[in-house]
Design an enzyme around this catalytic site. Structure first.
Site, PDB file in Angstrom:
ATOM      1  N   ASP A   1       0.808  -1.214   0.000  1.00 41.50           N
ATOM      2  CA  ASP A   1       0.000   0.000   0.000  1.00 41.50           C
ATOM      3  C   ASP A   1       0.842   1.266   0.000  1.00 41.50           C
ATOM      4  OD1 ASP A   1      -2.931  -0.507  -0.120  1.00 41.50           O
ATOM      5  OD2 ASP A   1      -2.401  -1.946   1.428  1.00 41.50           O
TER       6      ASP A   1
ATOM      7  N   TYR B   1      -2.853   0.247   8.775  1.00 40.77           N
ATOM      8  CA  TYR B   1      -1.795  -0.615   9.344  1.00 40.77           C
ATOM      9  C   TYR B   1      -1.162   0.052  10.558  1.00 40.77           C
ATOM     10  CZ  TYR B   1      -2.455  -2.667   4.761  1.00 40.77           C
ATOM     11  OH  TYR B   1      -3.024  -3.193   3.630  1.00 40.77           O
TER      12      TYR B   1
ATOM     13  N   GLU C   1      -2.641  -6.376  -7.659  1.00 38.46           N
ATOM     14  CA  GLU C   1      -3.992  -6.295  -7.095  1.00 38.46           C
ATOM     15  C   GLU C   1      -4.682  -7.664  -7.142  1.00 38.46           C
ATOM     16  OE1 GLU C   1      -5.274  -3.609  -5.658  1.00 38.46           O
ATOM     17  OE2 GLU C   1      -4.240  -1.870  -6.470  1.00 38.46           O
TER      18      GLU C   1
ATOM     19  N   ASP D   1     -12.035  -3.177  -1.204  1.00 35.93           N
ATOM     20  CA  ASP D   1     -11.450  -2.125  -2.051  1.00 35.93           C
ATOM     21  C   ASP D   1     -10.532  -2.733  -3.115  1.00 35.93           C
ATOM     22  OD1 ASP D   1     -12.703  -0.245  -0.436  1.00 35.93           O
ATOM     23  OD2 ASP D   1     -10.909   0.203   0.750  1.00 35.93           O
ATOM     24  N   GLU D   2      -9.712  -3.696  -2.714  1.00 35.95           N
ATOM     25  CA  GLU D   2      -8.748  -4.276  -3.664  1.00 35.95           C
ATOM     26  C   GLU D   2      -9.458  -4.919  -4.855  1.00 35.95           C
ATOM     27  OE1 GLU D   2      -6.065  -3.133  -3.338  1.00 35.95           O
ATOM     28  OE2 GLU D   2      -5.581  -2.944  -1.224  1.00 35.95           O
TER      29      GLU D   2
ATOM     30  N   HIS E   1     -10.081  -2.231  -7.300  1.00 29.20           N
ATOM     31  CA  HIS E   1      -8.850  -1.818  -7.978  1.00 29.20           C
ATOM     32  C   HIS E   1      -8.500  -2.816  -9.077  1.00 29.20           C
ATOM     33  CE1 HIS E   1      -7.773   0.079  -3.835  1.00 29.20           C
ATOM     34  NE2 HIS E   1      -8.842   0.602  -4.392  1.00 29.20           N
TER      35      HIS E   1
HETATM   36 FE   LIG Z   1      -5.256  -1.701  -4.345  1.00 29.87          FE
HETATM   37 FE   LIG Z   2      -4.620  -1.314  -0.806  1.00 33.11          FE
END
Ligand SMILES: [Fe+2]
Ligand SMILES: [Fe+2]
Ligand code: FES
Lengths: 376, 87
Positions: free
Chosen positions: A85, A123, A205, A238-239, A242
């Site tokens: 990230d 994180y 991703e 979210d990933e 993406h």
């Molecule tokens: Fe991502």
């Molecule tokens: Fe991410």
């Protein structure tokens, strides 16, 4: 071809390719060449969440009770995700914004990167709760060899594209010497670098998070580290978005629905793109090996994780027109699915265990007794 | 017009789906015990992709994943005719 933050030429964004056309001037979305990017923006924004909304305080107790090998698994995964990230929170912006040429994709890139920064902040939220001073964990990310290997693979395609774009934007096409090395800059070369870069991001991703997701959810299956698992579910959701965006870009190129030269390049560099993906898969398997070198964790071992990587990779590769290269057609970790279903992800504020939800908010309910001592 | 269609899976299983019931193709496959792939169940991850070898489907939710020619996303569509799929 120097970049202008507001291109003064009259351009028709409906006729521009996704990249390397005229740079965007007016941020308008009333008309769209590829409306899917606008839909991705809407979806992503509807997923908005804040790490602070997720209460991770109980994880501290769970963490103390983990075995040493489980602690190694947990912390190593967080380090790796922090690396991913860190890269993704800046690179799509730096590499792609200078060359994007349609407004809906430009805004998608910014939205995408912004969400990666939420992941990065989460994180820190998790680690601060586990350690009084988490700096040792963060510092190890640039020292740890296993992480370094991956960092290299992930950043090299971005860095290459960024460097050539900079040469092109300052000097134009031609042969340029930089630090004693010659570089050939022309549009075809730039587009090839873009193609490889998008394929590398797509692989990132697509598979690079899944070993670590599987470990997180395996802890959650044992009712451990549940605050962390809640955060990772939000990240996983979210990933997925993406990934869908990079798959869209690659497919639009392959099917000739965008820049016709990118269609040629997609054919020309097909083998290289395949290799990028296969390397990412191999690195993930090696990561599983590294995680479990001191011992497994309950419910998961290296072999199952590698099978899961293959299962995911098959799916992801078919999505961009490759044949599924692995035998693993059934899901070896069926319990993973319940953590990846988007309906099961409660966006945090409604949840009872959120301690910070009311912080800084005004309580708008006033009852008569609140005003008992109030006199005019 | 009847909304009841036949779905043939991998050339062997055959099921009947009533598209007017609001069940997605994914749910129909699950009810038939076929363990289809899925993650998001919401049209944005592409995990439920199956090959559509004959017939047509209608999307009841707007999918965000790219649908390659000859594929369909089971989590957000219903049959619009008798169909054959491979998964
Ligand atoms: Fe991502
Ligand atoms: Fe991410
Ligand atoms: S399950 Fe995600 S697109 Fe269908």
């Amino acid at each position: 071809m120097s970049y202008s933050t507001f291109n003064k030429n009259q351009i028709n964004p409906l006729k521009e390719p996704m990249f390397f056309g005229n740079s965007v001037n007016v941020a308008r979305y009333d008309q769209q060449k590829h409306s899917v990017f606008e839909k991705l923006i809407e979806k992503q924004i509807s997923f908005f969440w804040r790490p602070e909304e997720v209460d991770v305080s109980r994880d501290r107790v769970d963490f103390q009770a983990l075995t040493e090998s489980e602690k190694h698994i947990f912390i190593s995964n967080l380090k790796y995700q922090t690396l991913l990230d860190s890269v993704q929170g800046r690179s799509p912006n730096i590499a792609l914004l200078p060359i994007v040429s349609i407004p809906e994709l430009e805004t998608w890139i910014e939205t995408w990167s912004f969400f990666e920064t939420i992941h990065s902040r989460s994180y820190t939220h998790i680690l601060r709760n586990l350690f009084t001073d988490p700096s040792e964990v963060f510092e190890d990310i640039v020292i740890n060899e296993e992480i370094q290997k991956r960092a290299n693979d992930i950043s090299q395609y971005y860095d290459d594209l960024i460097f050539y774009t900079q040469l092109w934007q300052t000097h134009g096409e031609g042969e340029w010497e930089v630090d004693g090395e010659m570089h050939t800059v022309n549009m075809r070369e730039l587009k090839k670098k873009l193609f490889l870069c998008i394929n590398s991001v797509n692989a990132l991703e697509a598979v690079r998070f899944y070993v670590s997701f599987a470990c997180t959810f395996a802890f959650a299956e044992r009712d451990l580290m549940e605050g962390n698992s809640k955060i990772i579910r939000l990240i996983a959701r979210d990933e997925n978005l993406h990934l869908v965006s990079t798959q869209q870009i690659i497919n639009l190129w392959q099917y000739g629905q965008d820049d016709p030269e990118m269609k040629e390049i997609a054919e020309e560099l097909r083998e290289e793109a395949l290799q990028i993906f296969m390397n990412a898969v191999e690195q993930e398997k090696q990561w599983a090996h590294y995680l479990f070198r001191n011992g497994s964790m309950i419910g998961l071992n290296e072999e199952m994780l590698c099978q899961y990587v293959e299962y995911i990779a098959n799916m992801r590769m078919e999505a961009i027109g490759f044949d599924a290269p692995f035998k693993q057609r059934s899901n070896p970790l069926p319990w993973m699915n319940k953590y990846l279903v988007s309906d099961n992800v409660q966006v945090a504020p409604q949840e009872a265990e959120i301690t910070s939800y009311l912080v800084g908010q005004i309580d708008s309910e006033v009852s008569a007794s609140d005003l008992g001592d109030f006199e005019l | 017009m009847s909304q009841v269609f036949k779905v043939k899976v991998n050339g062997q299983h055959q099921l009947t789906v009533d598209a007017s019931q609001g069940n997605t193709l994914l749910e129909a496959l699950e009810q038939a015990g076929l363990e289809p792939h899925y993650h998001c169940r919401n049209g944005f991850c592409g995990a439920c992709r199956v090959q559509l070898t004959s017939g047509d489907v209608t999307y009841i939710n707007d999918p965000l994943a790219f649908i390659r020619p000859g594929d369909c996303l089971a989590c957000c569509c219903v049959p619009a005719s008798d169909i054959e799929i491979n998964q």
